[in-house]
Write a protein that holds these residues in place. Structure first.
Motif, PDB file in Angstrom:
ATOM      1  N   HIS A 299       0.865  -1.163   0.000  1.00 22.38           N
ATOM      2  CA  HIS A 299       0.000   0.000   0.000  1.00 22.38           C
ATOM      3  C   HIS A 299       0.909   1.223   0.000  1.00 22.38           C
ATOM      4  CE1 HIS A 299      -3.894   1.835   0.787  1.00 22.38           C
ATOM      5  NE2 HIS A 299      -3.194   2.764   1.409  1.00 22.38           N
ATOM      6  N   ALA A 300       0.697   2.163  -0.911  1.00 24.56           N
ATOM      7  CA  ALA A 300       1.607   3.312  -1.000  1.00 24.56           C
ATOM      8  C   ALA A 300       0.833   4.610  -1.064  1.00 24.56           C
ATOM      9  CB  ALA A 300       2.498   3.177  -2.235  1.00 24.56           C
ATOM     10  N   GLY A 301       1.491   5.686  -0.658  1.00 28.07           N
ATOM     11  CA  GLY A 301       0.851   6.990  -0.742  1.00 28.07           C
ATOM     12  C   GLY A 301       1.793   8.103  -0.321  1.00 28.07           C
ATOM     13  N   ILE A 302       1.297   9.321  -0.466  1.00 29.84           N
ATOM     14  CA  ILE A 302       2.042  10.500  -0.010  1.00 29.84           C
ATOM     15  C   ILE A 302       1.459  10.907   1.334  1.00 29.84           C
ATOM     16  CG2 ILE A 302       2.472  12.947  -0.453  1.00 29.84           C
ATOM     17  CD1 ILE A 302       2.415  12.345  -3.387  1.00 29.84           C
ATOM     18  N   VAL A 303       2.323  11.281   2.257  1.00 23.37           N
ATOM     19  CA  VAL A 303       1.880  11.629   3.608  1.00 23.37           C
ATOM     20  C   VAL A 303       1.634  13.137   3.706  1.00 23.37           C
ATOM     21  CG1 VAL A 303       2.519  11.540   6.058  1.00 23.37           C
ATOM     22  CG2 VAL A 303       3.242   9.711   4.514  1.00 23.37           C
ATOM     23  N   LYS A 304       0.606  13.502   4.453  1.00 27.96           N
ATOM     24  CA  LYS A 304       0.345  14.926   4.688  1.00 27.96           C
ATOM     25  C   LYS A 304       1.374  15.442   5.688  1.00 27.96           C
ATOM     26  CE  LYS A 304      -2.908  18.400   6.033  1.00 27.96           C
ATOM     27  NZ  LYS A 304      -3.893  18.788   7.013  1.00 27.96           N
ATOM     28  N   TRP A 305       2.437  15.999   5.154  1.00 26.84           N
ATOM     29  CA  TRP A 305       3.578  16.412   5.978  1.00 26.84           C
ATOM     30  C   TRP A 305       4.310  17.541   5.254  1.00 26.84           C
ATOM     31  CZ3 TRP A 305       4.169  15.858  10.813  1.00 26.84           C
ATOM     32  CH2 TRP A 305       5.420  15.997  11.424  1.00 26.84           C
ATOM     33  N   PRO A 306       4.938  18.471   5.971  1.00 25.03           N
ATOM     34  CA  PRO A 306       5.609  19.590   5.270  1.00 25.03           C
ATOM     35  C   PRO A 306       6.736  19.144   4.343  1.00 25.03           C
ATOM     36  CG  PRO A 306       5.962  19.703   7.665  1.00 25.03           C
ATOM     37  CD  PRO A 306       4.919  18.669   7.419  1.00 25.03           C
ATOM     38  N   MET A 307       7.318  17.987   4.602  1.00 24.63           N
ATOM     39  CA  MET A 307       8.366  17.488   3.702  1.00 24.63           C
ATOM     40  C   MET A 307       7.751  16.492   2.726  1.00 24.63           C
ATOM     41  SD  MET A 307      11.510  17.247   6.372  1.00 24.63           S
ATOM     42  CE  MET A 307      12.768  17.029   5.115  1.00 24.63           C
ATOM     43  N   SER A 308       8.558  16.027   1.758  1.00 27.48           N
ATOM     44  CA  SER A 308       8.027  15.159   0.706  1.00 27.48           C
ATOM     45  C   SER A 308       8.225  13.702   1.101  1.00 27.48           C
ATOM     46  CB  SER A 308       8.747  15.458  -0.601  1.00 27.48           C
ATOM     47  OG  SER A 308       8.758  16.865  -0.795  1.00 27.48           O
ATOM     48  N   VAL A 309       7.122  13.061   1.514  1.00 24.09           N
ATOM     49  CA  VAL A 309       7.219  11.726   2.114  1.00 24.09           C
ATOM     50  C   VAL A 309       6.365  10.710   1.362  1.00 24.09           C
ATOM     51  CG1 VAL A 309       7.041  10.390   4.248  1.00 24.09           C
ATOM     52  CG2 VAL A 309       7.366  12.875   4.362  1.00 24.09           C
ATOM     53  N   ILE A 310       7.004   9.600   0.951  1.00 30.68           N
ATOM     54  CA  ILE A 310       6.266   8.466   0.387  1.00 30.68           C
ATOM     55  C   ILE A 310       6.171   7.411   1.482  1.00 30.68           C
ATOM     56  CG2 ILE A 310       6.289   6.628  -1.345  1.00 30.68           C
ATOM     57  CD1 ILE A 310       7.972   8.501  -3.113  1.00 30.68           C
ATOM     58  N   ARG A 311       4.952   6.934   1.749  1.00 35.76           N
ATOM     59  CA  ARG A 311       4.768   5.896   2.787  1.00 35.76           C
ATOM     60  C   ARG A 311       4.416   4.566   2.139  1.00 35.76           C
ATOM     61  NH1 ARG A 311       1.245   7.629   7.682  1.00 35.76           N
ATOM     62  NH2 ARG A 311       3.273   8.484   8.280  1.00 35.76           N
ATOM     63  N   LEU A 312       5.118   3.519   2.561  1.00 34.77           N
ATOM     64  CA  LEU A 312       4.819   2.164   2.070  1.00 34.77           C
ATOM     65  C   LEU A 312       4.395   1.314   3.257  1.00 34.77           C
ATOM     66  CD1 LEU A 312       7.914   1.488  -0.227  1.00 34.77           C
ATOM     67  CD2 LEU A 312       5.755   2.566  -0.834  1.00 34.77           C
TER      68      LEU A 312
END
Ligand SMILES: [Zn+2]
Length: 496
Positions: A299-312
């Motif tokens: 499962h992947a996505g972008i996290v709501k965070w001030p930096m650029s984060v991909i979450r797996l």
């Protein structure tokens, strides 16, 4: 007086589980020897020990009067009181055995024991840590934590002068090396007679576990390579981080990036940091989700965070490691001129990743924070680094701890903010004091937004510092939270 102190300290050791009753006489005699005494009286069992810091302070005073300390500087005192605590601390073999016995009950039982132990030995100086100023600031990204670090003692000029004259040695090679365990230290290297490390194995490789003596957050631990070898972010690191959270599922573990500016302060010794604290980033939700064509079980996505984060997220660590390795390889050589991302300039690489691993139920989770350390004439300290308008609050690197949502701010800020608050309340000019002039422009911007009183000024300053820190994190983000930034992030995701 010294005799009573020795009895108190042994009683303290018995109470905190450092001294086994079988070792009571032995430890007492070791302490007598340390203080060059041959006589002893009193019964340890009848003593109610005071706080450790009070006992040690009295012992240090005695040592100074007896000429065992040359000067009463923090460094000399730290060297001596650590030597004292070393006499109470059981050898590594005993501590490791206790740790693994407790690990068999549960990993948390083991770390609870080890954390209490590291405080009891004064390796973590709890009285000093208590001086740190800590608060949480509400931001659009959740409650971000802030700490003004006051527990790292500033060097006394007398010690610096003496250390300068001393012969330099390469032993231990650095502050993390396992050779620190039990080391006496000297004016330019802390004493560690009371320090014990726990060997662990990550993906078949030897590592060690310890807590940070400065505990920036709850159970702030360091996981360091058995050998003094440099940091490197590669496929193996992701596997090791996941292996760590598999063995210690109640802890998080991350690594600093492996390039200057976007990395941590120690790049020369391979290590990770973790702990038992839930950071704002761990609570931050997905902002956008997507699937990876080649890794459908993830499962992947972008996290709501001030930096650029991909979450797996996934149950299978092997699959996560393969996916992350794939993303890292792509990111390392990724260039998008329109978004000012250059994988390298003049042969110097710029792209890397700050990875953070957690376990949530059956799921393993890995956050990949995309980093780039390019510098320009306009931003000589880094384009994706705190920008100059925020340097009055934070100009240091945005390392792993900040990335996760804990601002570690310099000690100078406490004095400066106190003066700022005083001047605002007394309607004095902020530009006229060396302590506040750097903050004047910033403060004058938000002052009109509040009805400032004696009672709320401190909370207002804390809140505004929190807002600056969120901005600082946005500076460090390679993709901005704007329509253009989001489109550029999508261009990278399309390549995965
Ligand atoms: Zn080292």
């Amino acid at each position: 007086m010294i005799n009573e102190c020795i009895n108190e300290l042994v009683a303290y050791g018995l109470k905190r589980g450092l001294v086994d009753p079988a070792d009571e006489v032995y430890v007492t005699n070791r302490l007598l020897e340390l203080f060059r005494l041959t006589e002893h009286d009193g019964v340890v069992e009848q003593v109610q020990p005071r706080k450790l810091s009070q006992i040690l302070n009295d012992m240090l005073e005695y040592a100074y009067q007896q000429g065992m300390l040359e000067e009463q500087t923090v460094t000399e005192k730290d060297l001596f009181d650590t030597k004292i605590m070393g006499e109470l601390t059981p050898p590594p073999s005993v501590v490791r055995r206790q740790f693994f016995e407790k690990y068999n009950i549960s990993p948390k039982t083991a770390t609870d024991f080890y954390y209490q132990f590291s405080q009891a030995t004064n390796y973590i100086r709890t009285d000093r840590i208590a001086k740190d100023e800590k608060w949480a600031a509400d931001t659009e990204f959740g409650e971000i934590d802030i700490t003004i670090n006051l527990s790292k003692p500033e060097k006394d000029p007398r010690d610096i002068a003496k250390a300068g004259k001393a012969k330099k040695s390469g032993y231990p090679s650095c502050l993390l090396c396992k050779e620190n365990e039990g080391y006496a230290g000297h004016l330019s290297h802390p004493a560690r007679q009371n320090h014990r490390i726990i060997p662990i194995t990550l993906c078949g490789e030897k590592y060690n576990l310890q807590y940070s003596p400065y505990v920036y957050y709850n159970e702030h631990c360091i996981i360091f390579n058995d050998k003094h070898i440099p940091m490197k972010i590669d496929k193996a690191v992701f596997a090791k981080l996941l292996d760590f959270v598999r063995q210690f599922p109640h802890y998080t573990a991350g690594s600093n990036a492996d390039l200057p500016i976007v990395g941590g302060s120690i790049l020369s010794h391979d290590h990770f940091q973790g702990g038992g604290y839930e950071f704002a980033m761990a609570k931050a939700p997905y902002e956008m989700e997507f699937s990876l064509k080649q890794f459908l079980d993830i499962h992947a996505g972008i996290v709501k965070w001030p930096m650029s984060v991909i979450r797996l997220q996934g149950e299978n660590t092997e699959s996560i490691v393969k996916a992350v390795d794939h993303i890292l390889m792509l990111w390392r050589r990724y260039t998008d001129e329109k978004a000012f991302i250059f994988s390298e300039t003049n042969g110097v690489p710029h792209n890397t990743i700050t990875p953070i691993a957690r376990k949530k139920g059956n799921l393993f989770e890995l956050d990949l924070v995309l980093r780039n350390n390019i510098t320009t004439e306009e931003f000589p300290m880094g384009v994706y680094h705190p920008h100059p308008e925020y340097h009055h609050i934070k100009k240091e690197n945005i390392g792993l701890i900040e990335v996760m949502g804990l601002a570690v701010l310099p000690a100078r800020l406490q004095k400066e903010m106190a003066e700022l608050e005083r001047r605002i309340l007394n309607k004095e000019n902020l530009w006229e004091s060396d302590l506040t002039k750097l903050h004047a422009e910033w403060a004058e911007k938000w002052m009109p937004n509040y009805e400032i009183t004696d009672d709320n000024i401190h909370a207002i300053v804390q809140k505004e510092i929190g807002i600056v820190f969120a901005k600082v994190l946005e500076c460090a983000g390679v993709y901005k939270r704007t329509p253009e930034g989001k489109a550029a992030f999508q261009r990278f995701l399309d390549c995965i």
